[in-house]
Motif scaffolding. Structure first.
Motif, PDB file in Angstrom:
ATOM      1  N   UNK A  95      24.152  27.513  48.165  1.00  0.00           N
ATOM      2  CA  UNK A  95      22.927  27.469  48.494  1.00  0.00           C
ATOM      3  C   UNK A  95      22.174  26.370  48.598  1.00  0.00           C
ATOM      4  N   UNK A  96      22.395  25.227  47.628  1.00  0.00           N
ATOM      5  CA  UNK A  96      21.601  24.150  47.864  1.00  0.00           C
ATOM      6  C   UNK A  96      21.791  23.395  49.093  1.00  0.00           C
ATOM      7  N   UNK A  97      23.083  23.351  49.576  1.00  0.00           N
ATOM      8  CA  UNK A  97      23.587  22.540  50.810  1.00  0.00           C
ATOM      9  C   UNK A  97      22.791  23.163  51.848  1.00  0.00           C
ATOM     10  N   UNK A  98      22.976  24.865  51.752  1.00  0.00           N
ATOM     11  CA  UNK A  98      22.383  25.367  53.108  1.00  0.00           C
ATOM     12  C   UNK A  98      20.974  25.362  53.219  1.00  0.00           C
ATOM     13  N   UNK A  99      20.008  25.045  52.025  1.00  0.00           N
ATOM     14  CA  UNK A  99      18.900  24.856  52.098  1.00  0.00           C
ATOM     15  C   UNK A  99      18.440  23.680  52.750  1.00  0.00           C
ATOM     16  N   UNK A 100      19.570  22.478  52.337  1.00  0.00           N
ATOM     17  CA  UNK A 100      18.953  21.102  52.703  1.00  0.00           C
ATOM     18  C   UNK A 100      19.362  21.036  54.305  1.00  0.00           C
ATOM     19  N   UNK A 101      20.443  21.763  54.671  1.00  0.00           N
ATOM     20  CA  UNK A 101      20.765  21.609  56.059  1.00  0.00           C
ATOM     21  C   UNK A 101      19.627  22.344  56.967  1.00  0.00           C
ATOM     22  N   UNK A 102      19.437  23.470  56.586  1.00  0.00           N
ATOM     23  CA  UNK A 102      18.156  24.335  57.460  1.00  0.00           C
ATOM     24  C   UNK A 102      16.997  23.323  57.320  1.00  0.00           C
ATOM     25  N   UNK A 103      16.476  22.600  56.256  1.00  0.00           N
ATOM     26  CA  UNK A 103      15.360  21.811  56.341  1.00  0.00           C
ATOM     27  C   UNK A 103      15.410  20.728  57.159  1.00  0.00           C
ATOM     28  N   UNK A 104      16.611  20.172  57.256  1.00  0.00           N
ATOM     29  CA  UNK A 104      16.855  18.697  58.196  1.00  0.00           C
ATOM     30  C   UNK A 104      16.836  19.457  59.574  1.00  0.00           C
ATOM     31  N   UNK A 105      17.254  20.697  60.161  1.00  0.00           N
ATOM     32  CA  UNK A 105      17.261  21.270  61.241  1.00  0.00           C
ATOM     33  C   UNK A 105      15.948  21.580  61.612  1.00  0.00           C
ATOM     34  N   UNK A 106      15.078  21.823  60.585  1.00  0.00           N
ATOM     35  CA  UNK A 106      13.721  22.317  60.903  1.00  0.00           C
ATOM     36  C   UNK A 106      12.977  21.129  61.175  1.00  0.00           C
ATOM     37  N   UNK A 107      13.379  19.928  60.339  1.00  0.00           N
ATOM     38  CA  UNK A 107      12.377  18.610  60.489  1.00  0.00           C
ATOM     39  C   UNK A 107      12.843  18.045  61.685  1.00  0.00           C
ATOM     40  N   UNK A 108      13.807  18.128  62.176  1.00  0.00           N
ATOM     41  CA  UNK A 108      14.273  18.026  63.633  1.00  0.00           C
ATOM     42  C   UNK A 108      14.093  18.620  64.829  1.00  0.00           C
ATOM     43  N   UNK A 109      13.240  19.676  64.512  1.00  0.00           N
ATOM     44  CA  UNK A 109      12.840  20.575  65.557  1.00  0.00           C
ATOM     45  C   UNK A 109      13.742  21.352  66.405  1.00  0.00           C
ATOM     46  N   UNK A 110      15.051  21.591  65.741  1.00  0.00           N
ATOM     47  CA  UNK A 110      16.207  22.625  66.201  1.00  0.00           C
ATOM     48  C   UNK A 110      15.904  24.028  65.672  1.00  0.00           C
ATOM     49  N   UNK A 111      15.588  24.166  64.424  1.00  0.00           N
ATOM     50  CA  UNK A 111      15.368  25.271  63.976  1.00  0.00           C
ATOM     51  C   UNK A 111      14.038  25.536  63.487  1.00  0.00           C
ATOM     52  N   UNK A 112      13.344  26.609  63.690  1.00  0.00           N
ATOM     53  CA  UNK A 112      12.124  27.298  63.388  1.00  0.00           C
ATOM     54  C   UNK A 112      12.371  28.274  62.260  1.00  0.00           C
ATOM     55  N   UNK A 113      11.278  27.939  61.038  1.00  0.00           N
ATOM     56  CA  UNK A 113      11.340  28.643  60.046  1.00  0.00           C
ATOM     57  C   UNK A 113      10.043  29.603  59.891  1.00  0.00           C
TER      58      UNK A 113
END
Length: 128
Positions: free
Chosen positions: A56-74
């Protein structure tokens, strides 16, 4: 004669397109997350179910990075308990052909069909 400035950039890893690409999509789970979001908007728990190997910690980290880079929207809904959905952005879709190429290369390298945690045929990415 070599260009001193480009040698300097190479040594300091600045402005390298390959490094920039790997910084954005690199990581053990980012490509899988992007593939999962290629067709669907998913909640965190669903992503966790589809990639049970990720903590869960790594998934959250990866999702946050993808969001910060503009590839994923939350998108967070004001509910109790909070409902959060993740989707790929239009910019994120621009990396799908790169992932498709990596998938094809990896499958050829392994000499077999690549199966991640779901049937690859269902990923829109393969229709490109």
């Amino acid at each position: 004669m070599q260009n001193i400035e480009s040698d300097h950039c190479t040594l300091n890893h600045c402005n390298c397109p390959i490094e920039a690409t790997l910084n954005v999509i690199g990581g053990k789970w980012k490509p899988m997350i992007l593939c999962l979001l290629a067709n669907d908007t998913l909640r965190y728990n669903k992503i966790q179910q589809l990639i049970p190997e990720v903590s869960p910690k790594m998934l959250t980290k990866q999702l946050r990075e993808l969001e910060a880079d503009g590839l994923v929207a939350r998108k967070m809904y004001p509910e109790i308990p909070p409902k959060v959905e993740y989707s790929i952005t239009d910019f994120g879709r621009t990396v799908l052909p790169v992932l498709k190429t990596l998938l094809d290369w990896g499958a050829e390298y392994l000499g077999k069909k690549c199966i991640v945690t779901m049937q690859v045929e269902q990923i829109e990415l393969l229709k490109l």
